[in-house]
Design a protein around this motif. Structure first.
Motif, PDB file in Angstrom:
ATOM      1  N   LYS A  45     -34.947  90.411 -66.873  1.00  0.00           N
ATOM      2  CA  LYS A  45     -36.335  90.857 -66.933  1.00  0.00           C
ATOM      3  C   LYS A  45     -36.701  91.356 -68.330  1.00  0.00           C
ATOM      4  O   LYS A  45     -37.735  90.972 -68.887  1.00  0.00           O
ATOM      5  N   ILE A  46     -35.865  92.196 -68.901  1.00  0.00           N
ATOM      6  CA  ILE A  46     -36.118  92.699 -70.247  1.00  0.00           C
ATOM      7  C   ILE A  46     -35.891  91.593 -71.282  1.00  0.00           C
ATOM      8  O   ILE A  46     -36.597  91.511 -72.293  1.00  0.00           O
ATOM      9  N   GLY A  47     -34.922  90.717 -71.027  1.00  0.00           N
ATOM     10  CA  GLY A  47     -34.713  89.591 -71.925  1.00  0.00           C
ATOM     11  C   GLY A  47     -35.929  88.685 -72.007  1.00  0.00           C
ATOM     12  O   GLY A  47     -36.285  88.201 -73.092  1.00  0.00           O
ATOM     13  N   LEU A  48     -36.600  88.455 -70.868  1.00  0.00           N
ATOM     14  CA  LEU A  48     -37.817  87.634 -70.876  1.00  0.00           C
ATOM     15  C   LEU A  48     -38.952  88.318 -71.629  1.00  0.00           C
ATOM     16  O   LEU A  48     -39.752  87.651 -72.287  1.00  0.00           O
ATOM     17  N   TYR A  49     -39.037  89.640 -71.545  1.00  0.00           N
ATOM     18  CA  TYR A  49     -40.089  90.340 -72.293  1.00  0.00           C
ATOM     19  C   TYR A  49     -39.923  90.132 -73.793  1.00  0.00           C
ATOM     20  O   TYR A  49     -40.888  89.796 -74.501  1.00  0.00           O
ATOM     21  N   PHE A  50     -38.706  90.322 -74.289  1.00  0.00           N
ATOM     22  CA  PHE A  50     -38.495  90.159 -75.728  1.00  0.00           C
ATOM     23  C   PHE A  50     -38.610  88.689 -76.140  1.00  0.00           C
ATOM     24  O   PHE A  50     -39.034  88.395 -77.263  1.00  0.00           O
ATOM     25  N   LEU A 411     -41.718  98.178 -67.993  1.00  0.00           N
ATOM     26  CA  LEU A 411     -42.263  97.351 -69.073  1.00  0.00           C
ATOM     27  C   LEU A 411     -43.778  97.293 -69.089  1.00  0.00           C
ATOM     28  O   LEU A 411     -44.360  96.644 -69.963  1.00  0.00           O
ATOM     29  N   THR A 412     -44.427  97.947 -68.139  1.00  0.00           N
ATOM     30  CA  THR A 412     -45.889  97.876 -68.078  1.00  0.00           C
ATOM     31  C   THR A 412     -46.562  98.377 -69.357  1.00  0.00           C
ATOM     32  O   THR A 412     -47.470  97.712 -69.876  1.00  0.00           O
ATOM     33  N   PRO A 413     -46.168  99.526 -69.936  1.00  0.00           N
ATOM     34  CA  PRO A 413     -46.824  99.947 -71.187  1.00  0.00           C
ATOM     35  C   PRO A 413     -46.627  98.958 -72.329  1.00  0.00           C
ATOM     36  O   PRO A 413     -47.551  98.751 -73.133  1.00  0.00           O
ATOM     37  N   GLU A 414     -45.462  98.316 -72.395  1.00  0.00           N
ATOM     38  CA  GLU A 414     -45.218  97.353 -73.472  1.00  0.00           C
ATOM     39  C   GLU A 414     -46.106  96.124 -73.311  1.00  0.00           C
ATOM     40  O   GLU A 414     -46.705  95.640 -74.286  1.00  0.00           O
ATOM     41  N   TYR A 415     -46.188  95.616 -72.086  1.00  0.00           N
ATOM     42  CA  TYR A 415     -47.039  94.448 -71.845  1.00  0.00           C
ATOM     43  C   TYR A 415     -48.516  94.789 -72.079  1.00  0.00           C
ATOM     44  O   TYR A 415     -49.271  93.979 -72.640  1.00  0.00           O
ATOM     45  N   MET A 416     -48.948  95.969 -71.649  1.00  0.00           N
ATOM     46  CA  MET A 416     -50.347  96.341 -71.812  1.00  0.00           C
ATOM     47  C   MET A 416     -50.735  96.405 -73.290  1.00  0.00           C
ATOM     48  O   MET A 416     -51.823  95.980 -73.684  1.00  0.00           O
TER      49      MET A 416
END
Length: 670
Positions: A45-50, A411-416
């Motif tokens: 999940k975190i890997g996909l964000y980065f 990860l919501t704050p990072e995506y926002m």
């Protein structure tokens, strides 16, 4: 827990130290991210964000290059722009009407020369091309990410992964148990109990009222800033110094934007906490449901908070209602755009809010606040252990060290943060072509900053498998569709692109832009001022003014229908609406074409998946054929044994009573 320490002389090699050296360092900003190691350490999940953040940053490179070219084109052609040259020409001697009642006086159009020249940097023919390019860029970015996501799914063995229903959250189970206890079902039917909409109705009502209140609060703050702009402009207009009067517009715009920036940053943090609290009282069943509802609320509140001031400048400022000025509280006259249009002010608003929001939130909130919380927890633990000196001198265990770190909040704050930036880059890029460049520079730092935060400042999150980025992709698609509408209206109604085209092809006598400024200005007889609205100092320019000019398409005072909307207004309005329709449909068609021509699954990955399926089918077929051959062999053996048994004599059979049964005992042997 984390693998170990990431700094020190005698630290053993571990993945955390490797990530800190090769990923969470500003000195390696030019390197690709070690996505596989990030996935190994933090989960898919975190890997996909980065990975998504890296793809978005890479795609900003061509957008930045084109934006720089558009800006340089505006700089190169600013001296050839006829409308700005006419506005700067003092020989025209155009006297403009007051910008406010009583305190404001008449002014020369040539005093807005700098604003007109600066507007051409962003309001030129290349701007339309750049808007179309950015709309196609958004569609290409979405397709590129889908392909990248599919590659990662194949590499990480997620192609056949189906997300199972998560376990219920502890808060949900506690509510269900509380409901069961109230119904006195302590030992039966407890598992069948669940929360219904009736149980959640108070939470839903609180969510609805809370969101409406916060949206209204945002509008009220923007309205208050508008009052500030109007009152400050009126106060500065009566300044005794000429320099103070000449810089009224710049001073008011800059201070108002700074106020908006401070309010946006404060409310952004407040709305994030409120959105989380509103989601918690709903008691979602699973973590996935919790995250989806939190993303929706955070996106709605932060979207309204960040873009309301920009929408006001882009679409509502300087729009007279039915030919009359709009008054607030019957005393404050609504402000107007500069003669060069509102696009320059929109550029100032967008640039200050975008840059200030990124710099302050990145440096202060994402780095300073976690460090401050970590230091406070360290002081508390030190105070608790000061009584026991021996315990304090012992070497800390890994769980004790990790306890001092900031908890992982999702990860919501990072995506926002990135979705709001994506809106700055795409929605109003026609007014600020350099937005992709500043977003690129910010994201280069953002990747390493987030990496350093995850490796050194946060507790290690529990690894979660995921094959996509969830509802974030839906928000990006909706934002891309909304971009088409916003860009079309910005070009049509905020900039002077359409009025220039209409004048060039319908009213110009020699096929040039000479006379465009005079064509866009209407005349007003100063004797028609309403009581109490005329300037207090009508001789401020040194001569008596009888006719002043204002930007609009109106009949002159010597006409039979004076101050009514002229035919030119309807011609320009029809052209603007036609451009909106053509632009939206053209860009929509081109975006769909890009979506159609670029497959979501790369060809090599598709072939490899197909090859693996074929091999899998062949393996199954060979196994089935082997089973069939084994069965045929058993049948043949059974048949031969049966024949051998029938050929024995009865005496022999009776003497060997056990042999007959053994003739049919092969299934047990097998």
């Amino acid at each position: 827990m984390h693998d170990g320490d990431y700094e020190g002389e005698n630290v053993e090699p571990n993945d955390r130290k490797l990530l800190c050296e090769e990923w969470a360092s500003y000195g390696v900003f030019y390197k690709y991210q070690p996505i596989d190691l990030v996935r190994k350490y933090f989960g898919e999940k975190i890997g996909l964000y980065f990975a998504w953040l890296g793809v978005y940053t890479q795609m900003l490179i061509p957008a930045s290059i084109v934006g720089i070219i558009v800006f340089l084109y505006g700089c190169a052609t600013v001296d050839e722009n006829i409308p700005s040259m006419e506005m700067c020409d003092q020989r025209n001697n155009i006297t403009m009407c007051p910008l406010c009642d009583k305190t404001c006086s008449y002014w020369k159009m040539s005093s807005a020369c700098a604003t007109a020249r600066a507007s051409h940097l962003f309001d030129n023919p290349a701007t339309v091309f750049f808007s179309v390019f950015m709309a196609l860029w958004a569609a290409t970015f979405m397709e590129h990410w889908k392909r990248k996501q599919m590659r990662l799914n194949y590499r990480w063995d997620l192609t056949g992964f189906e997300e199972e229903e998560d376990h219920p959250r502890a808060e949900y189970e506690a509510k269900v148990l509380e409901k069961s206890l109230r119904k006195e079902h302590k030992h039966k039917e407890t598992d069948k109990e669940k929360l219904t909409w009736k149980d959640r109705f108070p939470a839903y009502l609180t969510n609805f009222v809370g969101i409406i209140f916060m949206v209204g609060l945002t509008f009220a703050i923007v309205f208050g800033v508008i009052i500030y702009r109007i009152s400050t402009a009126a106060a500065l207009a009566i300044s005794s110094t000429p320099s103070g009067r000449s810089s009224v517009r710049v001073t008011v715009t800059a201070t108002a934007v700074i106020i908006n920036l401070v309010v946006i940053i404060i409310l952004d943090e407040v709305y994030g906490c409120i959105a989380r609290w509103l989601t918690q009282i709903e008691v979602p069943k699973t973590d996935k449901n919790f995250e989806e509802r939190l993303i929706f609320k955070a996106f709605l509140l932060k979207f309204v908070n960040a873009y309301t001031p920009i929408f006001y400048v882009a679409f509502f400022k300087g729009r007279p209602f039915q030919g009359d000025y709009v008054y607030i509280f019957h005393s404050f006259r609504m402000e107007e755009c500069a003669p060069g249009g509102c696009l320059m002010e929109l550029c100032i608003q967008l640039s200050i809010i975008m840059l200030g929001k990124q710099l302050i939130q990145n440096n202060l909130f994402e780095i300073g606040i976690p460090k401050m919380k970590k230091f406070i927890r360290y002081l508390k633990l030190k105070r608790q252990r000061s009584l026991d000196h021996e315990e304090h001198m012992k070497k800390k265990q890994r769980y004790e060290v990790d306890y001092n770190l900031e908890p992982f909040a999702g990860l919501t704050p990072e995506y926002m943060e990135m979705i709001i930036q994506f809106g700055f880059v795409t929605l109003f890029v026609a007014s600020f072509p350099l937005a992709p460049l500043f977003a690129l520079l910010n994201n280069i730092i953002e990747i390493r900053l987030d990496a350093k935060k995850f490796v050194t400042e946060l507790r290690r999150p529990v690894a979660v498998r995921a094959k996509d980025i969830g509802k974030v992709i839906l928000l990006l698609i909706l934002r891309s569709l909304f971009t088409l509408v916003a860009q079309a209206f910005v070009i049509s109604f905020t900039s002077d692109f359409i009025p220039r085209l209409v004048y060039l092809y319908m009213y110009s006598e020699n096929g040039t832009m000479h006379g465009f400024v005079n064509h866009t200005l209407s005349s007003f007889n100063v004797s028609d001022f309403q009581a109490g609205t005329a300037p207090n100092d009508p001789l401020d320019l040194g001569y008596e003014v009888q006719i002043c000019r204002y930007k609009d398409y109106r009949e002159p005072p010597w006409s039979e229908n004076k101050y009514d909307i002229s035919k030119d207004f309807w011609a320009v309005l029809a052209a603007r609406l036609a451009f909106v329709i053509v632009f939206q449909n053209l860009v929509m068609f081109m975006s769909e074409f890009v979506d159609w021509i670029i497959p979501d699954i790369p060809k090599d990955i598709s072939q490899q998946i197909h090859k693996e399926k074929v091999l899998m089918v062949e393996v199954f077929m060979r196994e089935e054929q082997g089973k069939l051959q084994m069965l045929e062999t058993w049948k043949d053996k059974d048949k031969r044994k049966g024949e051998n048994c029938n050929n024995h004599s009865p005496r022999l059979s009776r003497s060997r009573s056990g042999s007959l049964s053994s003739c049919h005992s092969y299934p047990l042997d097998v």
